[in-house]
Design an enzyme around this catalytic site. Structure first.
Site, mmCIF file in Angstrom:
data_model
loop_
_atom_site.group_PDB
_atom_site.id
_atom_site.type_symbol
_atom_site.label_atom_id
_atom_site.label_comp_id
_atom_site.label_asym_id
_atom_site.label_seq_id
_atom_site.Cartn_x
_atom_site.Cartn_y
_atom_site.Cartn_z
ATOM 1 N N ASP A 239 -20.250 -52.327 -4.423
ATOM 2 C CA ASP A 239 -18.850 -52.741 -4.291
ATOM 3 C C ASP A 239 -18.791 -53.915 -3.311
ATOM 4 O O ASP A 239 -19.744 -54.669 -3.206
ATOM 5 C CB ASP A 239 -17.983 -51.558 -3.851
ATOM 6 C CG ASP A 239 -16.551 -51.641 -4.373
ATOM 7 O OD1 ASP A 239 -15.872 -52.619 -4.024
ATOM 8 O OD2 ASP A 239 -16.115 -50.750 -5.126
ATOM 9 N N ASP A 240 -17.675 -54.071 -2.587
ATOM 10 C CA ASP A 240 -17.575 -55.189 -1.664
ATOM 11 C C ASP A 240 -18.649 -55.102 -0.580
ATOM 12 O O ASP A 240 -18.878 -54.032 -0.003
ATOM 13 C CB ASP A 240 -16.202 -55.190 -0.977
ATOM 14 C CG ASP A 240 -15.061 -55.429 -1.955
ATOM 15 O OD1 ASP A 240 -15.258 -56.189 -2.919
ATOM 16 O OD2 ASP A 240 -13.969 -54.868 -1.737
ATOM 17 N N GLY B 56 -23.296 -57.029 -5.266
ATOM 18 C CA GLY B 56 -22.064 -56.518 -4.703
ATOM 19 C C GLY B 56 -20.877 -57.285 -5.247
ATOM 20 O O GLY B 56 -21.000 -58.103 -6.162
ATOM 21 N N HIS B 57 -19.719 -57.018 -4.664
ATOM 22 C CA HIS B 57 -18.473 -57.642 -5.115
ATOM 23 C C HIS B 57 -17.976 -58.700 -4.145
ATOM 24 O O HIS B 57 -16.792 -59.025 -4.131
ATOM 25 C CB HIS B 57 -17.393 -56.580 -5.315
ATOM 26 C CG HIS B 57 -17.698 -55.626 -6.430
ATOM 27 N ND1 HIS B 57 -16.846 -54.606 -6.793
ATOM 28 C CD2 HIS B 57 -18.767 -55.526 -7.272
ATOM 29 C CE1 HIS B 57 -17.372 -53.921 -7.795
ATOM 30 N NE2 HIS B 57 -18.549 -54.464 -8.102
ATOM 31 N N GLY B 58 -18.849 -59.212 -3.284
ATOM 32 C CA GLY B 58 -18.462 -60.276 -2.381
ATOM 33 C C GLY B 58 -17.785 -59.765 -1.125
ATOM 34 O O GLY B 58 -17.939 -58.617 -0.721
#
Length: 421
Positions: free
Chosen positions: A232-233, A254-256
């Site tokens: 995730d983030d 990941g999601h940044g």
């Protein structure tokens, strides 16, 4: 005060407060409390929770300049959900992790209050906490992630967070490995003056809701020089957070790095005064993102994203005032206000158009959005490939945005006025 003057003020604030509140007294009358002296086994199978609690009680109640709880290297300590709570009597509390901490292997082995584990390890109500490595904190997440959620729906929605810092101040976390927590790897909540550096945080790239570091209702937070690889983030910044400085992060998969989501179910939520700079994103789903729910209220303002490197990122720059990760979403006119956002020196490659998405509400448009020196190329073009699949999407999307651009901007953003010199 205009935005540029405000940024100058923020930089000086962060620079002048890198060490937080001063506690400069020498470490006289210090003492070390080794968990082996309290009956810890350290074989990875015996439950060492009570030994750790007994060691913590003495560590926290010791009256002196420095009190250290020592977790020796070369051993693995099995812990059930545990809370290390203050207030403590020493000015400096050191939690020295040279060995490894491990959670129970399977979800059914966790011993939780009322069958609900909010978190695995919590530090709360402590002033002057130093958590240092080089040990590993292993949350044993894979068995949680692989649960059949149709059969174990309640357990899927109650995956515990790994390491939580709450209601504390002057907290320093460094040189540890945090891995495979069932939910957030590390969560910073309701605290101030938190300094995080030189961490390695890992979870499988497809693991659910495993944000690397989540920041919520905190102020004066500094996160530097860390490697984060999650599902995730890499870092998420939630409601009530202000004066957050993030730099030197290597993120991916990941999601940044995300601000939000904010405003769910019509709530009023705010994030302000955030700097994200000198970060690298490798094959992440997003780069730098601000996400807010339709119908929400509140404010996101005074945000700087600067000197960002992109390597094969799917969605490098995003503002999304219509965030809704569900299939059925209702339209609302209310929105979280977003203003004074600056993007500077963002370079690299992306794998999917649009590379820049600024999607804002007609009723509450995004204001004072600034871009300077943006150069994002198609990954295949960046590699010099002669033939590659072309997308029908434009390289940039911009709706209900007001702001300015300066210097070279690629892709072009028609919604931003080009600043004249």
């Amino acid at each position: 005060m205009d935005f540029f003057m405000l940024l100058t003020y923020l930089f000086s604030l962060f620079h002048n407060n890198q060490t937080g509140p001063s506690h400069s007294s020498p470490d006289v009358n210090s003492k070390i409390f080794n968990v082996f002296n309290y009956g810890a086994i350290g074989n990875g199978y015996a439950d060492d929770t009570k030994a750790f609690m007994d060691a913590w009680e003495d560590t926290c109640n010791y009256i002196g300049s420095k009190s250290t709880m020592e977790i020796p290297q070369g051993r693995t300590f099995l812990l059930q959900p545990i809370g290390f709570h203050g207030p403590c009597k020493s000015k400096k509390i050191v939690f020295s992790i040279s060995g490894n901490l491990t959670a129970p292997y399977a979800p059914y082995q966790w011993k939780c209050n009322e069958d609900y584990c909010h978190q695995w390890i919590e530090f709360a109500h402590i002033n002057g906490l130093y958590i240092d490595g080089p040990g590993t904190i292993d949350g044993q997440g894979p068995k949680w992630w692989s649960l059949n959620c149709k059969k174990y729906e309640q357990a899927c929605h109650r995956r515990p967070r790994g390491m939580v810092i709450s209601h504390s101040s002057n907290v320093h976390i460094s040189n540890i490995v945090v891995k495979d927590s069932p939910n957030f790897q590390m969560s910073l909540e309701d605290s101030k003056w938190i300094f995080v550096k030189q961490l390695t945080i890992t979870a499988d790239g497809d693991s659910p809701n495993t944000d690397g570091i989540h920041i919520q209702r905190c102020r004066n937070v500094f996160v530097h020089n860390s490697n984060i690889h999650t599902g995730d983030d890499c870092i998420s910044i939630g409601d009530g957070s202000k004066y957050v400085n993030i730099s030197g992060i290597s993120c991916g998969p990941g999601h940044g790095i995300s601000i939000g989501s904010l405003g769910r179910n019509g709530s009023k939520e705010t994030v302000e005064n955030v700097i994200v700079r000198d970060c690298i994103f490798r094959k992440t789903d997003n780069g730098v993102r601000i996400k807010t729910w339709q119908g929400g209220r509140g404010l996101v303002r005074n945000i700087l994203f600067e000197r960002i490197k992109l390597h094969g990122v799917t969605r490098p720059i995003i503002i999304d005032q219509f965030y809704c990760p569900h299939s059925q979403c209702n339209n609302h006119t209310d929105a979280v206000e977003i203003k004074n956002i600056m993007y500077k020196h963002i370079h690299g490659t992306a794998v999917k158009k649009p590379f820049v998405e600024l999607l804002c509400s007609k009723s509450v448009p995004c204001r004072d959005i600034y871009m300077n020196d943006i150069d994002i190329l198609d990954q295949d073009e960046g590699k010099g490939k002669k033939y590659h699949k072309r997308s029908s999407h434009p390289p940039a999307e911009c709706i209900n945005v007001r702001g300015e651009s300066n210097g070279a901007i690629k892709p072009k953003l028609a919604c931003l006025d080009s600043e004249r010199h």
